[in-house]
Structure formats: structure tokens, C-alpha cells
Design a protein around this motif. Structure first.
Motif, short mmCIF file in Angstrom:
data_model
loop_
_atom_site.label_atom_id
_atom_site.label_comp_id
_atom_site.label_asym_id
_atom_site.label_seq_id
_atom_site.Cartn_x
_atom_site.Cartn_y
_atom_site.Cartn_z
N ALA A 19 45.38 -40.13 5.14
CA ALA A 19 45.63 -41.33 4.34
C ALA A 19 46.85 -42.08 4.87
CB ALA A 19 45.85 -40.95 2.88
N GLY A 20 46.69 -43.39 5.04
CA GLY A 20 47.79 -44.18 5.57
C GLY A 20 47.63 -45.65 5.26
N THR A 21 48.71 -46.39 5.44
CA THR A 21 48.67 -47.82 5.24
C THR A 21 49.58 -48.50 6.25
OG1 THR A 21 48.84 -49.58 3.57
CG2 THR A 21 50.57 -47.91 3.55
N ALA A 22 49.27 -49.73 6.58
CA ALA A 22 50.08 -50.54 7.49
C ALA A 22 50.14 -51.96 6.96
CB ALA A 22 49.51 -50.52 8.91
N LEU A 23 51.34 -52.48 6.80
CA LEU A 23 51.54 -53.81 6.25
C LEU A 23 52.40 -54.59 7.24
CD1 LEU A 23 52.32 -52.46 2.69
CD2 LEU A 23 50.19 -53.57 3.39
N ALA A 75 57.62 -52.04 3.11
CA ALA A 75 58.14 -50.92 3.91
C ALA A 75 58.25 -49.65 3.07
CB ALA A 75 59.48 -51.29 4.52
N ARG A 76 58.69 -49.80 1.84
CA ARG A 76 58.77 -48.63 0.95
C ARG A 76 57.38 -48.07 0.68
NH1 ARG A 76 62.54 -52.20 -1.61
NH2 ARG A 76 64.68 -51.50 -1.22
N ARG A 77 56.40 -48.94 0.52
CA ARG A 77 55.03 -48.50 0.30
C ARG A 77 54.52 -47.70 1.50
NH1 ARG A 77 51.17 -46.75 -3.10
NH2 ARG A 77 49.09 -47.18 -2.29
N ASP A 82 57.95 -54.42 16.73
CA ASP A 82 58.68 -55.48 16.05
C ASP A 82 57.82 -56.25 15.06
OD1 ASP A 82 57.15 -56.66 17.99
OD2 ASP A 82 58.69 -58.04 18.71
N GLN A 83 56.49 -56.16 15.20
CA GLN A 83 55.59 -56.83 14.26
C GLN A 83 55.07 -55.88 13.17
OE1 GLN A 83 54.97 -60.26 14.37
NE2 GLN A 83 56.64 -60.09 15.85
N ALA A 84 55.44 -54.62 13.25
CA ALA A 84 55.06 -53.65 12.22
C ALA A 84 56.15 -52.58 12.12
CB ALA A 84 53.71 -53.02 12.53
N PRO A 85 57.37 -52.99 11.83
CA PRO A 85 58.50 -52.05 11.86
C PRO A 85 58.41 -50.98 10.80
CG PRO A 85 59.17 -54.15 10.90
CD PRO A 85 57.81 -54.35 11.47
N GLY A 86 57.92 -51.33 9.61
CA GLY A 86 57.82 -50.34 8.55
C GLY A 86 56.80 -49.27 8.86
N TYR A 87 55.68 -49.68 9.44
CA TYR A 87 54.64 -48.72 9.82
C TYR A 87 55.17 -47.76 10.88
CZ TYR A 87 50.41 -46.84 11.93
OH TYR A 87 49.45 -45.99 12.43
N VAL A 118 43.01 -48.02 17.22
CA VAL A 118 41.70 -47.51 16.85
C VAL A 118 40.94 -48.62 16.13
CG1 VAL A 118 40.46 -45.68 15.63
CG2 VAL A 118 42.74 -45.23 16.58
N ASP A 119 39.65 -48.68 16.35
CA ASP A 119 38.83 -49.74 15.79
C ASP A 119 38.55 -49.48 14.31
OD1 ASP A 119 37.26 -51.96 15.51
OD2 ASP A 119 35.54 -51.17 16.61
N THR A 120 39.52 -49.82 13.47
CA THR A 120 39.41 -49.65 12.03
C THR A 120 39.89 -50.92 11.34
OG1 THR A 120 41.65 -48.78 11.75
CG2 THR A 120 39.93 -47.18 12.28
N ASP A 121 39.75 -50.94 10.01
CA ASP A 121 40.25 -52.08 9.24
C ASP A 121 41.75 -52.27 9.44
OD1 ASP A 121 37.70 -52.34 8.29
OD2 ASP A 121 38.11 -51.48 6.32
N LEU A 122 42.45 -51.16 9.65
CA LEU A 122 43.91 -51.20 9.78
C LEU A 122 44.36 -52.04 10.97
CD1 LEU A 122 45.95 -49.69 7.90
CD2 LEU A 122 46.26 -48.06 9.76
N SER A 123 43.56 -52.03 12.04
CA SER A 123 43.94 -52.76 13.25
C SER A 123 43.03 -53.94 13.53
CB SER A 123 43.94 -51.80 14.45
OG SER A 123 42.63 -51.31 14.69
#
Length: 231
Positions: free
Chosen positions: A77-81, A93-95, A136-141, A174-179
Motif C-alpha cells: 500500500a502506498g501513495t504519491a502526491l 507530505a504528511r499523508r 524535486d517534483q515528488a519530494p514527499g514521496y 511502473v505502469d500503474t495509476d500512480l505514475s
């Protein structure tokens, strides 16, 4: 380790890499609990849908009671914002930390006794090449994945005494919704799951799925300019 006849839990299993993990483990003969915040989204035959939100202690405790015996835990389970470092939301970032880092910690703590009771088994943590490379475009992730990698190493030390192996899986895009919004070459979720399960069967503690993750790992001993030189 043997997979056939074992019980496995995969978090974030309603799509993408988690779904691929659940299918791969089922094909190897495991009883697979496929966990998600909304288990009604899990429709694959051959798996058992179960509700589990890695940020909610109550659903974690309920899942521990429902599953009982466990031999393989896949923390997927993971998330990227994504947002630029100078304007990114700290709430986002906290999320990311709550889900990617603390969620992995909470679920592993909760299921460690069950793993021990069944002879140790294995914990597979779905990490990233971003564990070693700031974005630099996804520092929290990236920061959350670096923390998750450090946590995986601490878990490896702590769980060794009960015979539980901890496997860190690193991959690039990876070819997912996340990317979905990333314009880079990507591999399939199925390739990730197959590589990770192969590593489990071979007794490995780290799996570098693609050339991108291997290249980033190989650059780590070098001067920081090797990773962050001007483009």
C-alpha cells in the motif's frame, strides 16, 4: 521459502502492483488475503478480499484477528502526491509518510507475532528507486520511500531473531495509476511481482527489478554530483 500452502497478505491489493502480487502468490499455491480500504473493489477469483487501511489501527487489528496464521506479508500500500518541492503541500507530505512509512511499520508490528508463530516467514516491502534518489517534483514521496527503506533495514535486524526474512523490492517507473502522468519508460506490475516472488523463493533480501533501480543503487557510493549534477 516454500509458498504453496502458505497464507499471505498483500496490502493495497485492489489494483496495480498489489493486485499483481496477489495473483502471483495465488498462482504459487498460497491462500491470499487481498487487502484494501475498499475491498469491494477486489474482484479477482482465488483471493480473499479483506478491509485494511494501513493508517487505521482498528482495521489492522481486525485483519490480524480475521487472518490468524500468516507466513508472507507484502507491504505494498502506498501513495504519491507529486508537486514541486518549493510549493508542495506539507499536508500531502504528511499523508505520504503516514501511508508509505508509518503504514508499513504499523502493519508489520501487528503481524510480527503471527509470522513468528508460523516459523518466521517473510515480509516483502515494496520500495522504490526513489528510496535512494530525491525527486524535486515528488519530494514527499521520495522522502517517505527513503524512510521506508531505512525502516526495512531496521526490521531486518529486529525480525531476524524470530526467523522472519525482510525483502526490499526496488524499481523505477511502473505502469500503474500512480505514475500515469510520468513520461518515462515503464515496466508492468506483473514484472515487479514476478521478480519479487522469485527473490523470495531464492532467499534474497533485496530485489532490484529493473535497470533504472540497479543504476541508481550502483551510484550510491559515488560523490553526490553523480546523482545530482545539473541536467
Amino acid at each position: 521459502m516454500q509458498i504453496h500452502g502458505k497464507t499471505a497478505l498483500v496490502t493495497g491489493a485492489n489494483r496495480g502492483i498489489g493486485q499483481a502480487f496477489a495473483r502471483e502468490l495465488a498462482e504459487h499455491g498460497a491462500t491470499v488475503y487481498a487487502a484494501a480500504r475498499h475491498p469491494e473493489l477486489i474482484t479477482d477469483r482465488g483471493v480473499v478480499p479483506i478491509q485494511l487501511d494501513v493508517t487505521d489501527p482498528a482495521t489492522i487489528a481486525t485483519a490480524v484477528e480475521a487472518i490468524g496464521d500468516l507466513s508472507i506479508l507484502v507491504n505494498n500500500a502506498g501513495t504519491a502526491l507529486a508537486a514541486p518541492v518549493l510549493t508542495a503541500s506539507l499536508a500531502d507530505a504528511r499523508r505520504e509518510m503516514e501511508v508509505n512509512y508509518l503504514g508499513t511499520w504499523a502493519v508489520t508490528q501487528a503481524f510480527a507475532p503471527a509470522l513468528s508463530h508460523n516459523g518466521g516467514g517473510a515480509v516483502i516491502n515494496m520500495l522504490s528507486a526513489a528510496s535512494w534518489l530525491a525527486l524535486d517534483q515528488a519530494p514527499g514521496y521520495a522522502a517517505s520511500k527513503a524512510a521506508q527503506w531505512s525502516l526495512s533495514n531496521a526490521m531486518r535486524l529486529a525480525l531476524r531473531a524470530q526467523g522472519t526474512r525482510v525483502i526490499g523490492v526496488h524499481v523505477g517507473y511502473v505502469d500503474t495509476d500512480l505514475s500515469a502522468g510520468v513520461d518515462q519508460p515503464k515496466i508492468s506490475p506483473e514484472e515487479v511481482a514476478r521478480a519479487a516472488i522469485k527473490g523470495l523463493l531464492e532467499g534474497r533480501e533485496e530485489v532490484l527489478v529493473d535497470e533504472f533501480s540497479r543504476r541508481i543503487k550502483s551510484a550510491l557510493p559515488n560523490d553526490i554530483a553523480a546523482l545530482y549534477s545539473p541536467r
